[in-house]
Design an enzyme around this catalytic site. Structure first.
Site, mmCIF file in Angstrom:
data_model
loop_
_atom_site.group_PDB
_atom_site.id
_atom_site.type_symbol
_atom_site.label_atom_id
_atom_site.label_comp_id
_atom_site.label_asym_id
_atom_site.label_seq_id
_atom_site.Cartn_x
_atom_site.Cartn_y
_atom_site.Cartn_z
ATOM 1 N N ASN A 69 -12.168 34.941 41.061
ATOM 2 C CA ASN A 69 -10.842 34.775 40.624
ATOM 3 C C ASN A 69 -10.382 35.442 39.329
ATOM 4 O O ASN A 69 -9.049 35.718 38.954
ATOM 5 C CB ASN A 69 -10.335 33.285 40.626
ATOM 6 C CG ASN A 69 -11.000 32.604 39.513
ATOM 7 O OD1 ASN A 69 -12.328 33.006 39.226
ATOM 8 N ND2 ASN A 69 -10.332 31.729 39.013
ATOM 9 N N ARG B 121 -17.954 3.456 5.568
ATOM 10 C CA ARG B 121 -19.347 3.234 6.688
ATOM 11 C C ARG B 121 -19.394 3.872 7.640
ATOM 12 O O ARG B 121 -20.399 3.800 8.704
ATOM 13 C CB ARG B 121 -19.231 1.586 6.545
ATOM 14 C CG ARG B 121 -19.485 1.025 5.270
ATOM 15 C CD ARG B 121 -19.082 -0.640 5.069
ATOM 16 N NE ARG B 121 -17.911 -0.922 5.098
ATOM 17 C CZ ARG B 121 -17.309 -2.081 4.905
ATOM 18 N NH1 ARG B 121 -18.190 -3.013 5.122
ATOM 19 N NH2 ARG B 121 -16.013 -2.394 4.814
ATOM 20 N N GLY C 115 -7.398 -1.075 -2.802
ATOM 21 C CA GLY C 115 -7.741 -2.535 -1.961
ATOM 22 C C GLY C 115 -6.664 -2.975 -1.241
ATOM 23 O O GLY C 115 -5.527 -2.692 -1.111
ATOM 24 N N LEU D 165 -2.963 -2.545 8.254
ATOM 25 C CA LEU D 165 -3.349 -2.031 6.898
ATOM 26 C C LEU D 165 -4.519 -0.930 7.511
ATOM 27 O O LEU D 165 -5.475 -1.175 8.128
ATOM 28 C CB LEU D 165 -4.435 -3.071 6.118
ATOM 29 C CG LEU D 165 -3.651 -4.193 5.638
ATOM 30 C CD1 LEU D 165 -4.524 -5.041 4.864
ATOM 31 C CD2 LEU D 165 -2.361 -3.631 4.591
ATOM 32 N N ALA D 166 -4.472 0.209 7.257
ATOM 33 C CA ALA D 166 -5.207 1.323 7.737
ATOM 34 C C ALA D 166 -5.417 2.472 6.926
ATOM 35 O O ALA D 166 -5.571 3.624 7.214
ATOM 36 C CB ALA D 166 -4.556 1.886 9.352
ATOM 37 N N ALA D 167 -5.426 2.150 5.415
ATOM 38 C CA ALA D 167 -5.594 3.137 4.431
ATOM 39 C C ALA D 167 -6.923 3.398 4.202
ATOM 40 O O ALA D 167 -7.256 4.591 3.543
ATOM 41 C CB ALA D 167 -4.914 2.833 3.427
ATOM 42 N N ASN E 202 -16.531 -1.656 11.080
ATOM 43 C CA ASN E 202 -16.822 -1.017 9.794
ATOM 44 C C ASN E 202 -17.653 0.367 9.927
ATOM 45 O O ASN E 202 -17.847 1.059 9.200
ATOM 46 C CB ASN E 202 -17.172 -1.913 8.571
ATOM 47 C CG ASN E 202 -16.117 -2.887 8.504
ATOM 48 O OD1 ASN E 202 -14.819 -2.670 8.141
ATOM 49 N ND2 ASN E 202 -16.493 -4.015 8.382
ATOM 50 N N ALA F 95 -20.885 36.513 57.197
ATOM 51 C CA ALA F 95 -21.816 36.061 55.984
ATOM 52 C C ALA F 95 -22.221 37.225 55.217
ATOM 53 O O ALA F 95 -22.415 38.338 55.686
ATOM 54 C CB ALA F 95 -23.222 35.320 56.630
HETATM 55 C C1 UD1 Z 1 -11.492 -7.452 4.898
HETATM 56 C C2 UD1 Z 1 -11.239 -8.873 4.221
HETATM 57 C C3 UD1 Z 1 -12.416 -9.825 4.646
HETATM 58 C C4 UD1 Z 1 -12.396 -10.218 6.134
HETATM 59 C C5 UD1 Z 1 -12.401 -8.689 6.831
HETATM 60 C C6 UD1 Z 1 -12.216 -8.770 8.296
HETATM 61 C C7 UD1 Z 1 -10.400 -8.231 1.814
HETATM 62 C C8 UD1 Z 1 -10.583 -8.131 0.581
HETATM 63 N N1 UD1 Z 1 -11.393 -8.643 2.654
HETATM 64 O O1 UD1 Z 1 -12.899 -7.067 4.536
HETATM 65 O O2 UD1 Z 1 -12.185 -11.022 3.879
HETATM 66 O O3 UD1 Z 1 -13.274 -10.950 6.497
HETATM 67 O O4 UD1 Z 1 -11.513 -7.887 6.385
HETATM 68 O O5 UD1 Z 1 -12.395 -7.733 9.054
HETATM 69 O O6 UD1 Z 1 -9.167 -7.925 2.385
HETATM 70 N N2 UD1 Z 1 -7.386 -0.905 3.364
HETATM 71 C C9 UD1 Z 1 -6.247 -0.477 3.148
HETATM 72 N N3 UD1 Z 1 -6.262 -0.112 1.892
HETATM 73 C C10 UD1 Z 1 -7.357 -0.146 1.055
HETATM 74 C C11 UD1 Z 1 -8.463 -0.906 1.155
HETATM 75 C C12 UD1 Z 1 -8.438 -1.179 2.892
HETATM 76 O O7 UD1 Z 1 -5.333 -0.127 3.976
HETATM 77 O O8 UD1 Z 1 -7.116 -0.057 -0.392
HETATM 78 C C13 UD1 Z 1 -7.291 -1.507 5.061
HETATM 79 C C14 UD1 Z 1 -8.606 -0.752 5.829
HETATM 80 O O9 UD1 Z 1 -8.220 0.455 6.381
HETATM 81 C C15 UD1 Z 1 -8.916 -1.771 6.874
HETATM 82 C C16 UD1 Z 1 -8.424 -3.020 6.259
HETATM 83 O O10 UD1 Z 1 -7.492 -2.821 5.307
HETATM 84 O O11 UD1 Z 1 -8.081 -1.644 8.181
HETATM 85 C C17 UD1 Z 1 -9.538 -3.752 5.677
HETATM 86 O O12 UD1 Z 1 -10.284 -3.163 4.805
HETATM 87 P P1 UD1 Z 1 -11.854 -2.874 4.891
HETATM 88 O O13 UD1 Z 1 -12.265 -2.095 3.756
HETATM 89 O O14 UD1 Z 1 -12.349 -3.003 6.174
HETATM 90 O O15 UD1 Z 1 -12.236 -4.507 4.413
HETATM 91 P P2 UD1 Z 1 -13.401 -5.502 4.893
HETATM 92 O O16 UD1 Z 1 -14.514 -5.206 4.118
HETATM 93 O O17 UD1 Z 1 -13.704 -5.409 6.433
HETATM 94 MG MG MG Z 2 -12.830 -4.065 7.780
#
Ligand code: UD1
Ligand code: MG
Length: 473
Positions: free
Chosen positions: A389, A17, A82, A10-12, A231, A426
């Site tokens: 140069n 922060r 989410g 998950l990287a969206a 984060n 020199a």
């Molecule tokens: C999340 C978990 C939390 C956990 C923590 C561990 C949830 C709701 N919470 O919180 O329980 O302790 O990770 O690090 O899952 N992302 C998406 N699409 C979205 C939102 C997020 O791809 O719509 C990706 C983000 O890029 C990230 C990952 O999901 O890589 C986690 O999202 P992030 O917002 O960092 O969640 P945390 O608050 O860290």
């Molecule tokens: Mg996170």
């Protein structure tokens, strides 16, 4: 054989922060992006397919993925609703079943070994769902794990939705999960955004699974530092320091002396042989390799360099350069791209080099610029020599033979050639070739005007001193 059919990273997320123009997962740790570190830990599991959910900074992340993981499939999450929403999209594009590993793109310290043990525990327990958990000294910001009987989890509560009791729980959700795809499909569509962030939380599938009578297992990781998520920039620094310690520890076990591990930053792809010594405040990055007996630092940066046996690099900066056996660099040298030092060559204080080769045993000891040059063996370049140069439009080459003595403060105006065994006087400006064995002199002849100080600086301390020495007007 792969035990995992699908890995979803998950990287969206917006990475709000981080307060950055760059996608969060593209920030670097030990010379690799955060997401590259995550994918490197996943790779040895050999999943049949890998999907990366991208959204914020999509173009940047996708361009990066084509470089580091071309076989990964990118899935676009247009609205960041989410982690649950992200997984819904990834599952919709996946037709198979089996076991799916889900993890966040922002936990770069996870190791392949921990993931592999997690998979084994999931399969051995014939679990429907498993969550990798950790006990954190400070669980602030993480989802809390509420346990049921045995090793089961009842549900995960995000910090923002915790009551006081729940907030005191120090076992957290690391964001790494394994599900049997079939079970996940049954519950993922039921997620609702009735929480403080109005998002579809992936974590809520655990509660849904347990309330449907199935079991979700908590698997506690041995080393909580592996599961730290990034984060904000403070967590970025914290994770980078842990990775630094991990890398340094491994090099020390391999026989490298690191005088001050807390100020020594070595990228993950750097190769260092036994009996290398590294002094404090040194950064070694990119694809650098260092052979046995070399001494690096203090206060030295090496980027993509090849350092041969017993070479020394002290208080210097070098990038994309080769430093030969027993060569000496520094203090205060700047080796730019394309510098190649042969064995026993020396680059000394306040010398800059670029796109130049310096032959065996040749020396550029003091205050020089060497650009676009080929220097033979056993040659000495006098202090303050400049290889001129650049004519304002084009760069030109200078070629210097073996056993040449370039006098101090020579300007070598390229293109120019100095033959074997030749000298330059020199202070010369050399803009014509100097044949082998000749001396090139390119400067105005000196004249002395006798008595000038006594006539023009009458009564000065200099005039008095000259008079005392017997000078007359
Ligand atoms: C999340 C978990 C939390 C956990 C923590 C561990 C949830 C709701 N919470 O919180 O329980 O302790 O990770 O690090 O899952 N992302 C998406 N699409 C979205 C939102 C997020 O791809 O719509 C990706 C983000 O890029 C990230 C990952 O999901 O890589 C986690 O999202 P992030 O917002 O960092 O969640 P945390 O608050 O860290
Ligand atoms: Mg996170």
């Amino acid at each position: 054989m792969s035990k995992v059919e699908l890995a979803i990273v998950l990287a969206a997320g917006e990475g709000t922060r981080m307060k950055s123009q760059t996608a969060k997962v593209l920030h670097q740790i030990a010379g690799k992006s955060i997401i590259e570190n995550v994918l490197a830990a996943v790779k040895p599991l050999n999943p049949k397919a890998t999907s990366v959910v991208v959204g914020a900074h999509r173009e940047l992340v996708e361009a990066h993925l084509t470089l580091i993981a071309p076989s990964a499939k990118s899935i676009f999450q247009a609205t960041r609703n989410g982690t649950g929403g992200a997984v819904q999209l990834a599952l919709a594009e996946y037709k198979g079943d089996g076991t799916v590993l889900i993890l966040a793109g922002d936990t770069p310290l996870l190791t392949a070994q921990t993931l592999s043990e997690f998979v084994d525990s999931h399969l051995a327990g014939k679990n429907q769902a498993s969550v990798l958990t950790a006990l954190l000294p400070d669980p602030t910001g993480y989802g809390r794990v509420l346990r049921g009987e045995n090793n089961s989890i009842l549900k995960i509560v995000e910090e923002k939705d915790c009551n006081e009791l729940e907030a005191e729980v120090d076992e957290i959700n690391t964001g790494v999960y394994l599900f049997e795809v079939k079970v996940l499909r049954e519950v993922i569509s039921k997620l609702q955004a009735n929480n403080s962030q109005k998002e579809l939380y992936l974590t809520d599938v655990i509660g849904l699974i347990t309330s449907s009578g199935k079991v979700a297992a908590a698997v506690l990781s041995n080393d909580y530092t592996e599961t730290l998520g990034i984060n904000d920039r403070s967590q970025l620094a914290e994770c980078a320091a842990i990775m630094r310690d991990r890398i340094n520890h491994q090099h020390m076990l391999n026989g490298v002396t690191i005088i001050d591990p807390t100020t020594t930053w070595i990228d993950s792809d750097v190769k260092i042989a036994e009996d290398v010594t590294i002094y404090p405040a040194t950064a070694i990055s990119g694809k650098t390799s260092i052979a046995t007996g070399a001494v690096i630092g203090p206060r030295t940066t090496l980027v993509n360099c090849e350092v041969a046996e017993s070479a020394q690099v002290i208080e210097s900066f070098a990038t994309d350069s080769k430093i030969g056996n027993s060569a000496k660099v520094g203090p205060y040298s700047y080796l730019r791209t394309g510098t190649v030092l042969a064995a026993e060559a020396k680059i000394g204080a306040y010398v800059e080099t670029k796109n130049s080769s310096i032959g065996k045993g040749s020396k550029v000891p003091h205050l020089s610029y060497v650009g676009d040059a080929q220097i033979g063996e056993g040659t000495n370049i006098g202090a303050a020599t400049i290889f001129v140069n650049y004519d304002g439009e084009n760069k030109h080459q200078t070629k210097i033979g073996n056993q040449v003595r370039i006098g101090s403060d020579t300007m070598l105006v390229a293109p120019v050639f100095v033959g074997d065994g030749a000298y330059t006087a020199a202070g010369s400006v050399i803009n014509e070739d100097v044949p082998a064995g000749a001396i090139g002199i390119g400067r105005a002849r000196q004249i002395n005007i006798l008595g000038w100080v006594l006539r023009k600086r009458k009564g000065s301390k200099s005039a008095d001193a000259a008079k005392n020495a017997g000078a007359s007007e």
